[in-house]
Design a protein around this motif. Structure first.
Motif, PDB file in Angstrom:
ATOM      1  N   ILE A  72      20.622 -55.341 -15.460  1.00 52.98           N
ATOM      2  CA  ILE A  72      19.509 -55.815 -16.051  1.00 52.98           C
ATOM      3  C   ILE A  72      19.951 -57.453 -16.377  1.00 52.98           C
ATOM      4  O   ILE A  72      20.582 -57.763 -17.373  1.00 52.98           O
ATOM      5  CB  ILE A  72      18.276 -55.205 -17.056  1.00 52.98           C
ATOM      6  CG1 ILE A  72      18.555 -53.739 -16.452  1.00 52.98           C
ATOM      7  CG2 ILE A  72      17.203 -55.546 -17.618  1.00 52.98           C
ATOM      8  CD1 ILE A  72      18.109 -53.478 -17.472  1.00 52.98           C
ATOM      9  N   THR A 128      24.020 -47.499 -10.783  1.00 51.16           N
ATOM     10  CA  THR A 128      23.831 -48.368 -12.384  1.00 51.16           C
ATOM     11  C   THR A 128      22.947 -48.845 -11.747  1.00 51.16           C
ATOM     12  O   THR A 128      22.525 -49.677 -11.417  1.00 51.16           O
ATOM     13  CB  THR A 128      25.208 -49.142 -11.625  1.00 51.16           C
ATOM     14  OG1 THR A 128      26.213 -48.087 -11.916  1.00 51.16           O
ATOM     15  CG2 THR A 128      25.194 -49.954 -13.167  1.00 51.16           C
ATOM     16  N   GLU A 129      22.342 -49.585 -12.977  1.00 50.56           N
ATOM     17  CA  GLU A 129      21.213 -50.454 -12.558  1.00 50.56           C
ATOM     18  C   GLU A 129      21.658 -52.427 -13.615  1.00 50.56           C
ATOM     19  O   GLU A 129      21.736 -51.793 -14.412  1.00 50.56           O
ATOM     20  CB  GLU A 129      19.619 -50.164 -12.962  1.00 50.56           C
ATOM     21  CG  GLU A 129      19.755 -50.121 -15.021  1.00 50.56           C
ATOM     22  CD  GLU A 129      18.505 -49.577 -15.177  1.00 50.56           C
ATOM     23  OE1 GLU A 129      17.437 -50.089 -14.244  1.00 50.56           O
ATOM     24  OE2 GLU A 129      18.215 -49.607 -15.970  1.00 50.56           O
ATOM     25  N   SER A 146      15.556 -50.850 -19.929  1.00 52.63           N
ATOM     26  CA  SER A 146      16.134 -50.830 -19.475  1.00 52.63           C
ATOM     27  C   SER A 146      15.692 -48.921 -19.383  1.00 52.63           C
ATOM     28  O   SER A 146      15.127 -48.950 -20.055  1.00 52.63           O
ATOM     29  CB  SER A 146      17.331 -50.676 -20.350  1.00 52.63           C
ATOM     30  OG  SER A 146      17.417 -49.950 -21.516  1.00 52.63           O
ATOM     31  N   TYR A 155      19.588 -60.429  -6.175  1.00 56.84           N
ATOM     32  CA  TYR A 155      18.210 -59.274  -5.936  1.00 56.84           C
ATOM     33  C   TYR A 155      17.929 -59.672  -4.469  1.00 56.84           C
ATOM     34  O   TYR A 155      17.811 -58.442  -4.583  1.00 56.84           O
ATOM     35  CB  TYR A 155      17.745 -60.660  -7.163  1.00 56.84           C
ATOM     36  CG  TYR A 155      16.309 -59.484  -6.653  1.00 56.84           C
ATOM     37  CD1 TYR A 155      15.820 -58.207  -7.504  1.00 56.84           C
ATOM     38  CD2 TYR A 155      15.655 -59.852  -6.159  1.00 56.84           C
ATOM     39  CE1 TYR A 155      15.196 -57.380  -7.533  1.00 56.84           C
ATOM     40  CE2 TYR A 155      13.946 -58.894  -5.771  1.00 56.84           C
ATOM     41  CZ  TYR A 155      13.642 -57.937  -6.407  1.00 56.84           C
ATOM     42  OH  TYR A 155      12.626 -57.676  -6.765  1.00 56.84           O
ATOM     43  N   LYS A 164      18.045 -55.834 -11.697  1.00 54.01           N
ATOM     44  CA  LYS A 164      16.334 -56.445 -12.183  1.00 54.01           C
ATOM     45  C   LYS A 164      16.406 -57.901 -13.056  1.00 54.01           C
ATOM     46  O   LYS A 164      17.791 -58.484 -13.525  1.00 54.01           O
ATOM     47  CB  LYS A 164      15.746 -55.840 -13.188  1.00 54.01           C
ATOM     48  CG  LYS A 164      15.822 -54.389 -12.491  1.00 54.01           C
ATOM     49  CD  LYS A 164      14.981 -53.132 -14.500  1.00 54.01           C
ATOM     50  CE  LYS A 164      14.385 -51.687 -13.161  1.00 54.01           C
ATOM     51  NZ  LYS A 164      14.243 -51.208 -14.631  1.00 54.01           N
ATOM     52  N   GLU A 196      12.226 -56.423 -10.138  1.00 50.84           N
ATOM     53  CA  GLU A 196      12.688 -54.872 -10.328  1.00 50.84           C
ATOM     54  C   GLU A 196      12.806 -55.032  -9.179  1.00 50.84           C
ATOM     55  O   GLU A 196      11.835 -55.342  -7.951  1.00 50.84           O
ATOM     56  CB  GLU A 196      11.944 -54.340 -11.476  1.00 50.84           C
ATOM     57  CG  GLU A 196      10.601 -53.673 -11.507  1.00 50.84           C
ATOM     58  CD  GLU A 196       9.602 -53.418 -11.847  1.00 50.84           C
ATOM     59  OE1 GLU A 196       9.920 -52.397 -12.506  1.00 50.84           O
ATOM     60  OE2 GLU A 196       8.848 -53.050 -12.498  1.00 50.84           O
ATOM     61  N   ASN A 207      17.556 -53.240  -5.347  1.00 45.18           N
ATOM     62  CA  ASN A 207      17.713 -51.355  -5.485  1.00 45.18           C
ATOM     63  C   ASN A 207      18.597 -51.455  -7.224  1.00 45.18           C
ATOM     64  O   ASN A 207      18.573 -50.446  -7.877  1.00 45.18           O
ATOM     65  CB  ASN A 207      18.636 -50.073  -4.756  1.00 45.18           C
ATOM     66  CG  ASN A 207      17.661 -49.994  -3.489  1.00 45.18           C
ATOM     67  OD1 ASN A 207      16.276 -50.208  -3.161  1.00 45.18           O
ATOM     68  ND2 ASN A 207      17.503 -50.417  -2.441  1.00 45.18           N
ATOM     69  N   ASN A 208      19.801 -52.154  -7.348  1.00 47.89           N
ATOM     70  CA  ASN A 208      20.414 -52.080  -8.401  1.00 47.89           C
ATOM     71  C   ASN A 208      20.232 -53.293  -9.421  1.00 47.89           C
ATOM     72  O   ASN A 208      20.508 -53.072 -10.987  1.00 47.89           O
ATOM     73  CB  ASN A 208      21.622 -52.037  -7.829  1.00 47.89           C
ATOM     74  CG  ASN A 208      21.967 -50.240  -7.505  1.00 47.89           C
ATOM     75  OD1 ASN A 208      21.976 -51.171  -6.117  1.00 47.89           O
ATOM     76  ND2 ASN A 208      22.367 -49.793  -7.626  1.00 47.89           N
ATOM     77  N   TYR A 230      22.966 -41.625 -14.539  1.00 45.03           N
ATOM     78  CA  TYR A 230      22.066 -43.537 -14.587  1.00 45.03           C
ATOM     79  C   TYR A 230      22.697 -44.503 -15.869  1.00 45.03           C
ATOM     80  O   TYR A 230      22.517 -43.832 -16.901  1.00 45.03           O
ATOM     81  CB  TYR A 230      20.358 -43.651 -13.831  1.00 45.03           C
ATOM     82  CG  TYR A 230      20.075 -44.573 -13.803  1.00 45.03           C
ATOM     83  CD1 TYR A 230      20.887 -44.893 -12.393  1.00 45.03           C
ATOM     84  CD2 TYR A 230      19.051 -45.203 -14.323  1.00 45.03           C
ATOM     85  CE1 TYR A 230      19.893 -45.533 -11.912  1.00 45.03           C
ATOM     86  CE2 TYR A 230      19.205 -46.537 -13.863  1.00 45.03           C
ATOM     87  CZ  TYR A 230      18.597 -46.507 -12.020  1.00 45.03           C
ATOM     88  OH  TYR A 230      18.634 -47.577 -12.024  1.00 45.03           O
ATOM     89  N   SER A 255      22.957 -48.322 -17.596  1.00 48.92           N
ATOM     90  CA  SER A 255      21.815 -49.769 -17.411  1.00 48.92           C
ATOM     91  C   SER A 255      22.999 -50.591 -18.231  1.00 48.92           C
ATOM     92  O   SER A 255      23.353 -50.214 -19.525  1.00 48.92           O
ATOM     93  CB  SER A 255      20.617 -49.889 -18.143  1.00 48.92           C
ATOM     94  OG  SER A 255      19.475 -48.764 -17.431  1.00 48.92           O
TER      95      SER A 255
END
Length: 308
Positions: A37, A34-35, A84, A55, A63, A308, A60-61, A2, A4
């Motif tokens: 932010i 992958t997120e 993160s 968003y 924030k 989120e 899901n990805n 994962y 961030s």
């Protein structure tokens, strides 16, 4: 694994969607791991509206941290790092000057080199005004001479960190933050990777000479006590010189009798010493101001909305 991505945003309405599409294209099948932010740092344009669009397209990805006002990039970085969750955390700007393709290279390097804890990107050839580069070189040469930690010339905030590095950074409670110094102060082994800066996708740089100058002063005050030590040494030196000059004047007056001569010299000395006093009072004031800010214990930022 994962990952961030911490993305500070200030008036980047025309860059949000192109940046998101670029990251999605670079990561491909791994995009689900992958997120992103995004930190809206008090933008005055439609940045928040553009962030909400992506968003709503991919909750899901994505924030979103929406500040109540503009608290600055340092606060945005801290907020993003705290939110993160990835094993690797990358810091990247939203204007596409920092190509997301380098993130893949950073991650692969850390995968293949467990002895390193972070990868930081730097510019070998800077695409900016030569005068600005000149002053930046002066800053790095100066701060590396007076600071206990090393500042790598031309290294940027564009970097990828292991979780252990992120956890160390967010433990630092200081309000007056200077990320370049913090990255060095926490230690860990960092690999410096050369990259080429791209042209901005849209808009203009938020950094001008005065903002960079204030940022440099903040860095020096935050990571060195040498200006205070220098002020003390200069004060002692001038006291000694003044005492010796006083003895010289007394002896000269007794032996040769010269009560009036030397008036221009005295005026010049007084003006020079007064200027130095004001300079050193200003230096002392900078340290007192930082102390005052820290003791007020106000939060580094205030989150108005968090998605989120």
């Amino acid at each position: 694994m994962y990952i961030s991505l911490v993305v500070p945003c200030f008036n980047e309405e025309n860059n949000i969607e192109p940046f998101y599409n670029a990251v999605e294209g670079v990561f491909g099948k791994n995009f689900d791991n992958t997120e992103l932010i995004f930190i809206n740092d008090g933008s005055h344009d439609n940045t928040m509206q553009e962030l909400k669009k992506i968003y709503n397209k991919n909750k899901n990805n994505v924030k979103i941290i929406n500040f109540s006002r503009n608290f600055g990039k340092e606060a945005a970085l801290l907020a993003g790092l705290k939110k993160s969750t990835g094993e690797y955390v990358s810091i990247i700007d939203a204007d596409l000057q920092q190509d997301p393709k380098y993130l893949i290279q950073m991650i692969k390097f850390l995968d293949n080199n467990p002895q390193y804890d972070a990868v930081a990107a730097y510019q070998q050839i800077r695409k900016e005004d030569k005068m600005l580069t000149f002053f930046k070189n002066i800053f790095y040469n100066l701060i590396n001479r007076i600071s206990e930690v090393e500042f790598v010339k031309s290294a940027s905030d564009f970097r990828t960190l292991r979780r252990s590095v992120v956890d160390a950074i967010i433990q630092l409670p200081e309000k007056c933050r200077f990320s370049k110094g913090i990255f060095s102060w926490v230690g860990f082994d960092t690999y410096y990777m050369e990259y080429q800066v791209q042209s901005r996708n849209s808009g203009e740089s938020k950094w001008n000479f005065m903002k960079l100058f204030k940022y440099a002063i903040n860095g020096i005050i935050s990571f060195s006590n040498i200006p205070l030590i220098t002020s003390s040494i200069m004060g002692i030196l001038f006291c000694l010189l003044s005492f010796l000059y006083m003895i010289f004047v007394i002896i000269k007056t007794i032996m040769f009798g010269e009560p009036v001569a030397g008036f221009p010299t005295i005026v010049c000395i007084l003006l020079f010493i007064s200027g130095l006093q004001l300079l050193f009072i200003g230096i002392l004031g900078q340290y007192i101001a930082k102390t005052f800010t820290e003791t007020k214990n106000r939060p580094v930022y205030i989150i108005k909305e968090y998605l989120e």
